[in-house]
Design a protein around this motif. Structure first.
Motif, PDB file in Angstrom:
ATOM      1  N   ALA A  27     -37.871  76.645  -2.592  1.00  8.68           N
ATOM      2  CA  ALA A  27     -37.602  75.703  -3.682  1.00  8.68           C
ATOM      3  C   ALA A  27     -36.656  74.645  -2.979  1.00  8.68           C
ATOM      4  N   THR A  28     -36.717  73.523  -3.946  1.00  9.62           N
ATOM      5  CA  THR A  28     -36.032  72.505  -3.365  1.00  9.62           C
ATOM      6  C   THR A  28     -34.523  72.190  -4.441  1.00  9.62           C
ATOM      7  N   GLU A  79     -29.066  73.111   0.044  1.00 11.36           N
ATOM      8  CA  GLU A  79     -30.005  73.361   0.572  1.00 11.36           C
ATOM      9  C   GLU A  79     -29.714  74.952   1.538  1.00 11.36           C
ATOM     10  N   ARG A  80     -28.564  75.311   1.802  1.00 11.91           N
ATOM     11  CA  ARG A  80     -28.099  76.360   2.520  1.00 11.91           C
ATOM     12  C   ARG A  80     -28.218  77.363   1.219  1.00 11.91           C
ATOM     13  N   ARG A  90     -30.560  80.655   1.570  1.00 18.11           N
ATOM     14  CA  ARG A  90     -30.355  82.228   1.951  1.00 18.11           C
ATOM     15  C   ARG A  90     -30.852  82.974   0.661  1.00 18.11           C
ATOM     16  N   ALA A  91     -31.060  82.242  -0.395  1.00 23.50           N
ATOM     17  CA  ALA A  91     -31.659  82.651  -1.617  1.00 23.50           C
ATOM     18  C   ALA A  91     -33.369  82.939  -1.300  1.00 23.50           C
ATOM     19  N   SER A  92     -33.867  82.090  -0.410  1.00 23.31           N
ATOM     20  CA  SER A  92     -35.477  82.398  -0.023  1.00 23.31           C
ATOM     21  C   SER A  92     -35.464  83.567   0.854  1.00 23.31           C
ATOM     22  N   VAL A 145     -36.453  81.991  -6.340  1.00 19.42           N
ATOM     23  CA  VAL A 145     -35.345  81.286  -5.641  1.00 19.42           C
ATOM     24  C   VAL A 145     -34.241  80.625  -6.434  1.00 19.42           C
ATOM     25  N   CYS A 146     -34.656  79.979  -7.309  1.00 24.59           N
ATOM     26  CA  CYS A 146     -33.850  79.283  -8.130  1.00 24.59           C
ATOM     27  C   CYS A 146     -32.904  80.379  -8.984  1.00 24.59           C
ATOM     28  N   ALA A 147     -33.780  81.265  -9.621  1.00 26.76           N
ATOM     29  CA  ALA A 147     -33.078  82.296 -10.382  1.00 26.76           C
ATOM     30  C   ALA A 147     -31.880  83.053  -9.592  1.00 26.76           C
ATOM     31  N   GLN A 148     -32.098  83.137  -8.141  1.00 23.28           N
ATOM     32  CA  GLN A 148     -31.356  83.812  -7.239  1.00 23.28           C
ATOM     33  C   GLN A 148     -30.225  82.994  -6.958  1.00 23.28           C
ATOM     34  N   CYS A 149     -30.281  81.777  -6.930  1.00 28.08           N
ATOM     35  CA  CYS A 149     -29.155  80.770  -6.713  1.00 28.08           C
ATOM     36  C   CYS A 149     -28.430  80.743  -7.986  1.00 28.08           C
ATOM     37  N   GLU A 150     -28.982  80.861  -9.048  1.00 27.41           N
ATOM     38  CA  GLU A 150     -28.295  80.554 -10.230  1.00 27.41           C
ATOM     39  C   GLU A 150     -27.231  81.971 -10.414  1.00 27.41           C
ATOM     40  N   TYR A 151     -27.732  83.185 -10.136  1.00 29.38           N
ATOM     41  CA  TYR A 151     -27.082  84.264 -10.092  1.00 29.38           C
ATOM     42  C   TYR A 151     -26.020  84.404  -9.204  1.00 29.38           C
ATOM     43  N   GLN A 152     -26.251  84.038  -8.007  1.00 30.11           N
ATOM     44  CA  GLN A 152     -25.323  84.058  -6.978  1.00 30.11           C
ATOM     45  C   GLN A 152     -23.986  83.046  -7.394  1.00 30.11           C
TER      46      GLN A 152
END
Length: 129
Positions: free
Chosen positions: A6-7, A24-25, A29-31, A64-71
């Protein structure tokens, strides 16, 4: 750097807010977390290991976006250090051990919305028979 699904622009669209500094980092990491959760999933890839089916591309970006949002919501910076506490009690307040919660394959603290995106795409559970 490994595959990033994801971007920062997709993350901003997912959360409805501008991408945070260091997006980006966080996305990288989420990826990695998503890759760890999909160790036994089967889907077509190109020579770089990126998915080729548009539905899978979309599902991985959403996960990936959901993982970032969660983190971001849990205060994790993608290192896995946040939220790794045991049972804690302070006066009448007692917090349980997050490590006892359900984990994805590879012991990933996978966001519930990421798990659902991967499941809807048919990537989880990824069982090889």
């Amino acid at each position: 750097m490994g595959r990033v699904y994801a971007t920062p622009e997709q993350l901003a669209a997912w959360t409805g807010t501008p991408a945070p500094p260091g997006a980006e980092r966080l996305l990288a990491r989420a990826s990695e977390d998503i890759d760890d959760a999909l160790l036994t999933a089967l889907y077509g890839t190109d020579g770089l290991g990126m998915p080729t089916d548009p539905a899978i591309v979309s599902a991985l970006a959403d996960a990936v976006c959901a993982q970032c949002e969660y983190q971001l919501a849990t205060g994790d910076d993608g290192t896995g250090a946040a939220g790794r506490w045991g049972s804690v009690s302070i006066g009448p307040v007692s917090l349980g051990d997050r490590r006892d919660g359900p984990q994805a394959v590879g012991d990933v603290d996978l966001a519930p919305r990421a798990h659902r995106a991967l499941t809807r795409a048919g990537l989880l559970p990824g069982v090889i028979w």
